[in-house]
Design a protein around this motif. Sequence first.
Motif, PDB file in Angstrom:
ATOM      1  N   HIS A  39     -43.219 -43.802 -54.953  1.00 53.65           N
ATOM      2  CA  HIS A  39     -41.056 -44.035 -54.935  1.00 53.65           C
ATOM      3  C   HIS A  39     -41.760 -42.231 -54.085  1.00 53.65           C
ATOM      4  O   HIS A  39     -41.575 -41.049 -54.884  1.00 53.65           O
ATOM      5  CB  HIS A  39     -40.275 -43.898 -55.209  1.00 53.65           C
ATOM      6  CG  HIS A  39     -39.041 -43.832 -54.740  1.00 53.65           C
ATOM      7  ND1 HIS A  39     -38.523 -43.769 -55.764  1.00 53.65           N
ATOM      8  CD2 HIS A  39     -38.621 -43.639 -53.829  1.00 53.65           C
ATOM      9  CE1 HIS A  39     -36.566 -43.264 -54.575  1.00 53.65           C
ATOM     10  NE2 HIS A  39     -37.248 -43.538 -53.802  1.00 53.65           N
ATOM     11  N   ASP A 104     -37.251 -47.731 -54.962  1.00 50.55           N
ATOM     12  CA  ASP A 104     -36.447 -48.723 -54.272  1.00 50.55           C
ATOM     13  C   ASP A 104     -35.595 -48.013 -53.132  1.00 50.55           C
ATOM     14  O   ASP A 104     -35.665 -46.718 -53.402  1.00 50.55           O
ATOM     15  CB  ASP A 104     -35.033 -49.029 -55.612  1.00 50.55           C
ATOM     16  CG  ASP A 104     -35.311 -49.810 -56.650  1.00 50.55           C
ATOM     17  OD1 ASP A 104     -35.299 -51.412 -56.415  1.00 50.55           O
ATOM     18  OD2 ASP A 104     -35.240 -49.079 -57.777  1.00 50.55           O
ATOM     19  N   VAL A 255     -38.746 -52.328 -54.042  1.00 49.23           N
ATOM     20  CA  VAL A 255     -39.963 -52.570 -53.457  1.00 49.23           C
ATOM     21  C   VAL A 255     -41.100 -52.664 -54.430  1.00 49.23           C
ATOM     22  O   VAL A 255     -42.109 -52.239 -55.153  1.00 49.23           O
ATOM     23  CB  VAL A 255     -40.478 -51.184 -52.177  1.00 49.23           C
ATOM     24  CG1 VAL A 255     -41.930 -50.667 -51.334  1.00 49.23           C
ATOM     25  CG2 VAL A 255     -39.798 -50.580 -51.417  1.00 49.23           C
ATOM     26  N   ARG A 267     -44.239 -55.157 -50.491  1.00 47.58           N
ATOM     27  CA  ARG A 267     -42.858 -56.456 -50.234  1.00 47.58           C
ATOM     28  C   ARG A 267     -41.838 -55.700 -50.405  1.00 47.58           C
ATOM     29  O   ARG A 267     -41.125 -55.156 -51.489  1.00 47.58           O
ATOM     30  CB  ARG A 267     -42.808 -57.499 -51.110  1.00 47.58           C
ATOM     31  CG  ARG A 267     -42.123 -58.292 -51.157  1.00 47.58           C
ATOM     32  CD  ARG A 267     -42.212 -59.680 -51.755  1.00 47.58           C
ATOM     33  NE  ARG A 267     -43.226 -60.584 -51.701  1.00 47.58           N
ATOM     34  CZ  ARG A 267     -43.857 -61.723 -51.629  1.00 47.58           C
ATOM     35  NH1 ARG A 267     -43.242 -61.223 -53.091  1.00 47.58           N
ATOM     36  NH2 ARG A 267     -44.465 -62.002 -51.544  1.00 47.58           N
ATOM     37  N   TRP A 268     -41.508 -55.449 -49.155  1.00 46.74           N
ATOM     38  CA  TRP A 268     -39.292 -55.120 -49.455  1.00 46.74           C
ATOM     39  C   TRP A 268     -38.528 -56.231 -49.510  1.00 46.74           C
ATOM     40  O   TRP A 268     -38.332 -56.397 -48.541  1.00 46.74           O
ATOM     41  CB  TRP A 268     -39.118 -54.034 -48.552  1.00 46.74           C
ATOM     42  CG  TRP A 268     -37.813 -53.019 -48.912  1.00 46.74           C
ATOM     43  CD1 TRP A 268     -37.374 -53.017 -49.552  1.00 46.74           C
ATOM     44  CD2 TRP A 268     -37.295 -52.727 -47.949  1.00 46.74           C
ATOM     45  NE1 TRP A 268     -36.134 -51.597 -49.718  1.00 46.74           N
ATOM     46  CE2 TRP A 268     -36.255 -51.798 -48.310  1.00 46.74           C
ATOM     47  CE3 TRP A 268     -37.359 -52.586 -46.115  1.00 46.74           C
ATOM     48  CZ2 TRP A 268     -35.680 -51.267 -47.854  1.00 46.74           C
ATOM     49  CZ3 TRP A 268     -36.486 -51.463 -46.031  1.00 46.74           C
ATOM     50  CH2 TRP A 268     -35.067 -50.774 -45.952  1.00 46.74           C
TER      51      TRP A 268
END
Length: 278
Positions: A39, A104, A255, A267-268
């Motif tokens: 992230h 996130d 995520v 994947r989200w």
Amino acid sequence: MVDLGALVLGMAGSIDQWPEHGDPLSVRTTAAAQQGGGHLHEPADRSSQEWFCEAVAVPARDRPLKVRAQTWDSYDGPVITLLEVDLGLPWPGDPGGESVHLGDLPIDRCGMLLGDAHALDSFVGLSGESIDGLADVTYWGKYEDDAHACFGGESMSQVDGRRGPYGRLDLPLHEAHELVDQIGDWLSKDPRTGLTVGADAHTHFHLLDRAGKAHPLLAGQIELDGARILRLGWDPGDHSTRHRGERAWDQVYAVTLERAGTTTLLRWTIPAEPDNPE
């Protein structure tokens, strides 16, 4: 040997602002991808800050990637509840593992971008200069038909084939500004209220927005430095009701990396409202 790149899922409204805070996006994403994904946010040495740049970066096969979405019907149409990207890579973790949480992300009201990190280094955003010396002029509202009779243009199609605003596309910048002035003079001679006029320079952001106008998910693509860049718009009613406030109001969504057999998916997940099953 597998050629790798760095794939970014990030906030469209700030994707060109990373150099203002430090290293270019490609430098940050390369470091994250070498660790298996991560992230990215500002400030980099503290927790994610409201209204700052945010993205997730992962390693990916250097080739076109399959993107899938699951949706549900929100206030004005379909919205994404699950976004998946096949990264074209073998599952890197424990064979028994099912997922790795990367971070996130909030849903940017300007949409989300998905694309190659190095290509996105040259992305021209909302407030940038025209990349080709051209602009689009659009006008809409109560007197749009009268304006169309005077100034011409074509009707922009929107989702489900509905007529969008009138517009004249791909005008040289000076002609676009002259047309806006002409429409303004026309309005002032016989005062009218209820007509909105806009001139949008051909930034990468605008061209992606234009490309997605007629797509149910407001999804548009352009080519940038040899790579395909995808922008996903968001239904305004859904965003204002469910996602407004974004990180400041803890409206963020997980995520993950997921195992699909022997391959890896990004994947989200953005859950639907409880009374609206997927």
